[in-house]
Design a protein around this motif. Structure first.
Motif, PDB file in Angstrom:
ATOM      1  N   SER A  43       0.833  -1.190   0.000  1.00  0.00           N
ATOM      2  CA  SER A  43       0.000   0.000   0.000  1.00  0.00           C
ATOM      3  C   SER A  43       0.873   1.247   0.000  1.00  0.00           C
ATOM      4  CB  SER A  43      -0.926   0.029   1.210  1.00  0.00           C
ATOM      5  OG  SER A  43      -1.681   1.228   1.186  1.00  0.00           O
ATOM      6  N   ALA A  44       0.568   2.178  -0.895  1.00  0.00           N
ATOM      7  CA  ALA A  44       1.289   3.452  -0.936  1.00  0.00           C
ATOM      8  C   ALA A  44       0.751   4.398   0.133  1.00  0.00           C
ATOM      9  CB  ALA A  44       1.125   4.083  -2.313  1.00  0.00           C
ATOM     10  N   PHE A  45      -0.298   3.985   0.829  1.00  0.00           N
ATOM     11  CA  PHE A  45      -1.011   4.910   1.708  1.00  0.00           C
ATOM     12  C   PHE A  45      -0.808   4.591   3.189  1.00  0.00           C
ATOM     13  CE2 PHE A  45      -3.003   4.272  -2.396  1.00  0.00           C
ATOM     14  CZ  PHE A  45      -2.722   5.517  -2.950  1.00  0.00           C
ATOM     15  N   GLY A  46       0.163   3.727   3.445  1.00  0.00           N
ATOM     16  CA  GLY A  46       0.580   3.481   4.824  1.00  0.00           C
ATOM     17  C   GLY A  46      -0.454   2.755   5.662  1.00  0.00           C
ATOM     18  N   PRO A  47      -0.074   2.449   6.918  1.00  0.00           N
ATOM     19  CA  PRO A  47      -1.066   1.907   7.860  1.00  0.00           C
ATOM     20  C   PRO A  47      -1.949   3.032   8.384  1.00  0.00           C
ATOM     21  CG  PRO A  47       1.224   1.553   8.610  1.00  0.00           C
ATOM     22  CD  PRO A  47       1.264   2.548   7.504  1.00  0.00           C
ATOM     23  N   SER A  48      -3.067   2.670   8.973  1.00  0.00           N
ATOM     24  CA  SER A  48      -3.957   3.635   9.607  1.00  0.00           C
ATOM     25  C   SER A  48      -3.211   4.335  10.751  1.00  0.00           C
ATOM     26  CB  SER A  48      -5.173   2.883  10.169  1.00  0.00           C
ATOM     27  OG  SER A  48      -5.534   3.365  11.439  1.00  0.00           O
ATOM     28  N   PRO A  49      -3.469   5.635  10.962  1.00  0.00           N
ATOM     29  CA  PRO A  49      -2.851   6.332  12.101  1.00  0.00           C
ATOM     30  C   PRO A  49      -3.175   5.629  13.425  1.00  0.00           C
ATOM     31  CG  PRO A  49      -3.967   7.899  10.654  1.00  0.00           C
ATOM     32  CD  PRO A  49      -4.306   6.542  10.141  1.00  0.00           C
ATOM     33  N   LEU A  50      -4.357   5.047  13.533  1.00  0.00           N
ATOM     34  CA  LEU A  50      -4.714   4.312  14.764  1.00  0.00           C
ATOM     35  C   LEU A  50      -3.822   3.087  14.925  1.00  0.00           C
ATOM     36  CD1 LEU A  50      -8.652   4.338  14.823  1.00  0.00           C
ATOM     37  CD2 LEU A  50      -7.016   6.003  15.759  1.00  0.00           C
ATOM     38  N   ALA A  51      -3.527   2.417  13.812  1.00  0.00           N
ATOM     39  CA  ALA A  51      -2.658   1.230  13.856  1.00  0.00           C
ATOM     40  C   ALA A  51      -1.238   1.641  14.237  1.00  0.00           C
ATOM     41  CB  ALA A  51      -2.678   0.509  12.510  1.00  0.00           C
ATOM     42  N   ILE A  52      -0.779   2.758  13.681  1.00  0.00           N
ATOM     43  CA  ILE A  52       0.578   3.232  14.010  1.00  0.00           C
ATOM     44  C   ILE A  52       0.674   3.534  15.508  1.00  0.00           C
ATOM     45  CG2 ILE A  52       2.236   5.119  13.673  1.00  0.00           C
ATOM     46  CD1 ILE A  52       1.280   5.263  10.738  1.00  0.00           C
ATOM     47  N   ALA A  53      -0.336   4.222  16.040  1.00  0.00           N
ATOM     48  CA  ALA A  53      -0.331   4.556  17.471  1.00  0.00           C
ATOM     49  C   ALA A  53      -0.344   3.282  18.323  1.00  0.00           C
ATOM     50  CB  ALA A  53      -1.539   5.444  17.803  1.00  0.00           C
ATOM     51  N   ALA A  54      -1.160   2.314  17.932  1.00  0.00           N
ATOM     52  CA  ALA A  54      -1.253   1.064  18.709  1.00  0.00           C
ATOM     53  C   ALA A  54       0.071   0.299  18.647  1.00  0.00           C
ATOM     54  CB  ALA A  54      -2.392   0.193  18.168  1.00  0.00           C
ATOM     55  N   LEU A 273      -9.702   2.861   5.889  1.00  0.00           N
ATOM     56  CA  LEU A 273      -9.717   1.843   4.834  1.00  0.00           C
ATOM     57  C   LEU A 273     -10.540   2.326   3.637  1.00  0.00           C
ATOM     58  CD1 LEU A 273      -8.817  -0.978   3.971  1.00  0.00           C
ATOM     59  CD2 LEU A 273     -10.865  -1.905   5.078  1.00  0.00           C
ATOM     60  N   ARG A 274     -11.678   2.969   3.921  1.00  0.00           N
ATOM     61  CA  ARG A 274     -12.514   3.496   2.842  1.00  0.00           C
ATOM     62  C   ARG A 274     -11.733   4.530   2.029  1.00  0.00           C
ATOM     63  NH1 ARG A 274     -16.978   3.302   5.852  1.00  0.00           N
ATOM     64  NH2 ARG A 274     -16.572   5.366   6.675  1.00  0.00           N
ATOM     65  N   GLY A 275     -10.969   5.366   2.715  1.00  0.00           N
ATOM     66  CA  GLY A 275     -10.153   6.373   2.035  1.00  0.00           C
ATOM     67  C   GLY A 275      -9.120   5.724   1.117  1.00  0.00           C
ATOM     68  N   VAL A 276      -8.475   4.665   1.597  1.00  0.00           N
ATOM     69  CA  VAL A 276      -7.474   3.959   0.795  1.00  0.00           C
ATOM     70  C   VAL A 276      -8.134   3.360  -0.449  1.00  0.00           C
ATOM     71  CG1 VAL A 276      -5.935   1.948   0.732  1.00  0.00           C
ATOM     72  CG2 VAL A 276      -5.943   3.440   2.735  1.00  0.00           C
ATOM     73  N   VAL A 277      -9.276   2.708  -0.238  1.00  0.00           N
ATOM     74  CA  VAL A 277      -9.969   2.047  -1.352  1.00  0.00           C
ATOM     75  C   VAL A 277     -10.350   3.079  -2.418  1.00  0.00           C
ATOM     76  CG1 VAL A 277     -12.088   0.796  -1.972  1.00  0.00           C
ATOM     77  CG2 VAL A 277     -10.742   0.092   0.031  1.00  0.00           C
ATOM     78  N   ASP A 278     -10.839   4.249  -1.974  1.00  0.00           N
ATOM     79  CA  ASP A 278     -11.217   5.311  -2.922  1.00  0.00           C
ATOM     80  C   ASP A 278      -9.998   5.820  -3.683  1.00  0.00           C
ATOM     81  OD1 ASP A 278     -13.791   5.060  -2.089  1.00  0.00           O
ATOM     82  OD2 ASP A 278     -13.815   6.881  -0.854  1.00  0.00           O
ATOM     83  N   GLU A 279      -8.892   6.034  -2.976  1.00  0.00           N
ATOM     84  CA  GLU A 279      -7.693   6.566  -3.625  1.00  0.00           C
ATOM     85  C   GLU A 279      -7.115   5.538  -4.604  1.00  0.00           C
ATOM     86  OE1 GLU A 279      -6.712   9.577  -3.713  1.00  0.00           O
ATOM     87  OE2 GLU A 279      -4.858   9.193  -4.833  1.00  0.00           O
ATOM     88  N   VAL A 280      -7.190   4.266  -4.245  1.00  0.00           N
ATOM     89  CA  VAL A 280      -6.708   3.211  -5.146  1.00  0.00           C
ATOM     90  C   VAL A 280      -7.577   3.175  -6.409  1.00  0.00           C
ATOM     91  CG1 VAL A 280      -6.535   0.693  -5.404  1.00  0.00           C
ATOM     92  CG2 VAL A 280      -5.536   1.805  -3.400  1.00  0.00           C
ATOM     93  N   ALA A 281      -8.883   3.363  -6.257  1.00  0.00           N
ATOM     94  CA  ALA A 281      -9.764   3.384  -7.430  1.00  0.00           C
ATOM     95  C   ALA A 281      -9.398   4.560  -8.338  1.00  0.00           C
ATOM     96  CB  ALA A 281     -11.229   3.481  -6.981  1.00  0.00           C
ATOM     97  N   ARG A 282      -9.107   5.725  -7.739  1.00  0.00           N
ATOM     98  CA  ARG A 282      -8.669   6.884  -8.530  1.00  0.00           C
ATOM     99  C   ARG A 282      -7.369   6.565  -9.267  1.00  0.00           C
ATOM    100  NH1 ARG A 282     -11.064  10.165  -4.775  1.00  0.00           N
ATOM    101  NH2 ARG A 282      -9.374   9.979  -3.273  1.00  0.00           N
ATOM    102  N   GLY A 283      -6.442   5.933  -8.569  1.00  0.00           N
ATOM    103  CA  GLY A 283      -5.155   5.590  -9.165  1.00  0.00           C
ATOM    104  C   GLY A 283      -5.302   4.601 -10.318  1.00  0.00           C
TER     105      GLY A 283
END
Ligand code: PLP
Length: 372
Positions: A43-54, A273-283
């Motif tokens: 993924s070019a969009f990294g892990p979720s900020p919540l996952a990084i914090a955890a 996750l929804r944001g990633v899926v949308d950005e991947v569709a744009r890409g």
């Protein structure tokens, strides 16, 4: 002769560069610090900020082993899939789970049926455990041809039938009705292994319904949509007997505490996750448009990558090298009918722009060489 310990014939049969040469090694070979990394469907969009914090919060506990049962994560996953904790095993990614499945179900010489050219890790484990992979013929797009696969399975009577859905490297997808048909067309004693690494890029209504059945195992990962490939964490959904068998033989502490904490947090971050899926569709749309502009055919894709048709196999190999010279790492499908394509991961908008420029230049090179 041979007056020192020898490896087994099965291990000697595994090629040295399996599954493939890593981008880090390619960077070293080309003398670059980094590459534009579009070859491994990370993924070019990294892990979720919540996952990084955890994960950051879990790091100080690195001195203790992770929960070998991954109990909290399995509880959350069971709620998500409407099944019991006993229906889930967590592993170090789907690649790890595929090895467990081959080891659990295949004795030396047993057969596995899979579409020719599909995701190679099962094949790699099969060699290591002396099982045999029998390929079925793919579609014209290099995707899984369910009729040919079922026919092959009825002839070969394999222990395992493997389908990646969506498929890698073709990016194609079989809808839930087709999967249901395929499932009922397989011999009853064949285990249907459904690798759904890209499930996050589809809606639950498009995927086969969550259903535990003794004849199939479903595989999911946090590597793709969730952007946690480096954490190495994924899971299998299956009947309790199968899960219990995996639990007996898997590497007890193979999934670390930090990865478990990250996956648990990521599961809750649906907006990310929804944001990633949308950005991947744009890409993907951008890549298809780039193909149109350059006169290069692309394959429809349900994943975070797109295949571009370069020409012959030799031209596609030359394209991978030409892009690497320009600092861009991509891979290509190995088998016909799509071995003349390159497979390009959807990057960030900046990475997509770098790829577009490099691809246009490299295309001129490769085409000129072909005409010379
Ligand atoms: C990326 C990928 C995998 C690997 O998943 P991990 O969980 O990172 O091991 C498995 N199957 C397919 C089809 C993939 O594309």
């Amino acid at each position: 002769m041979n007056e020192y310990p020898q490896t087994t014939a099965a291990v000697r049969a595994v090629p040295a560069t399996t599954p493939f040469v890593a981008p880090e090694e390619l960077a070293r070979r080309t003398g670059r610090a980094t590459l534009v990394r579009l070859g491994a469907n990370e993924s070019a969009f990294g892990p979720s900020p919540l996952a990084i914090a955890a994960m950051q919060a879990a790091v100080p506990q690195t001195s203790i082993y992770g929960d070998p049962e991954s109990y909290e994560l399995r509880t959350a996953l069971a709620a998500r899939h409407g099944c019991a904790v006993e229906n889930i095993v967590v592993g170090s990614g789907i690649d790890d789970l595929l090895g467990l499945i081959v080891r659990t179900y295949c004795a030396p010489g047993d057969a596995i049926v899979a579409s020719r050219g599909t995701y190679p890790t099962l094949n790699y484990h099969a060699i290591g455990y002396s099982a045999t992979v029998v390929p079925s013929d793919p579609t014209a797009d290099g995707g899984v041809e369910p009729g040919a696969l079922a026919q092959c399975a009825r002839t070969v009577r394999p222990k395992i039938v493997y389908v990646a859905n969506p498929d890698n490297p073709s990016g194609t997808f079989l809808d839930r009705a087709t999967i249901a048909q395929l499932r009922s067309a397989l011999p009853p004693d064949a285990l249907f292994v459904l690798d759904e690494a890209y499930a996050d890029f589809l809606t639950p209504a498009e995927l086969p319904p969550d259903e535990i059945d003794p004849r199939w195992i479903r595989l999911r990962t946090f590597s793709k949509g969730h952007g946690m490939a480096g954490a190495r964490i994924g899971y299998a959904l299956a009947i309790p007997e199968a899960i219990a068998a995996f639990q007996k033989i898997r590497l007890h502490f193979g999934v670390n505490r930090t990865a478990q904490a990250g996956a648990l947090a990521s599961l809750d971050d649906r907006a990310f996750l929804r944001g990633v899926v949308d950005e991947v569709a744009r890409g993907r749309a951008e890549y298809h448009e780039l193909g149109r502009r350059l006169g290069v055919r692309t394959l429809p894709s349900f994943t975070n990558f797109v295949c571009f048709e370069v020409g012959t196999k030799a031209q596609a190999v030359a394209m991978v090298a030409a892009l690497l010279e320009r600092g861009v790492f991509v891979r290509k499908p190995g088998e016909p009918p799509i071995d003349g394509f390159i497979r390009v991961t959807v990057g960030t908008p900046a990475e997509r722009a770098l790829f577009a420029a490099a691809f246009a230049g490299a295309l001129d090179d490769v085409r000129e060489r072909a005409n010379a």
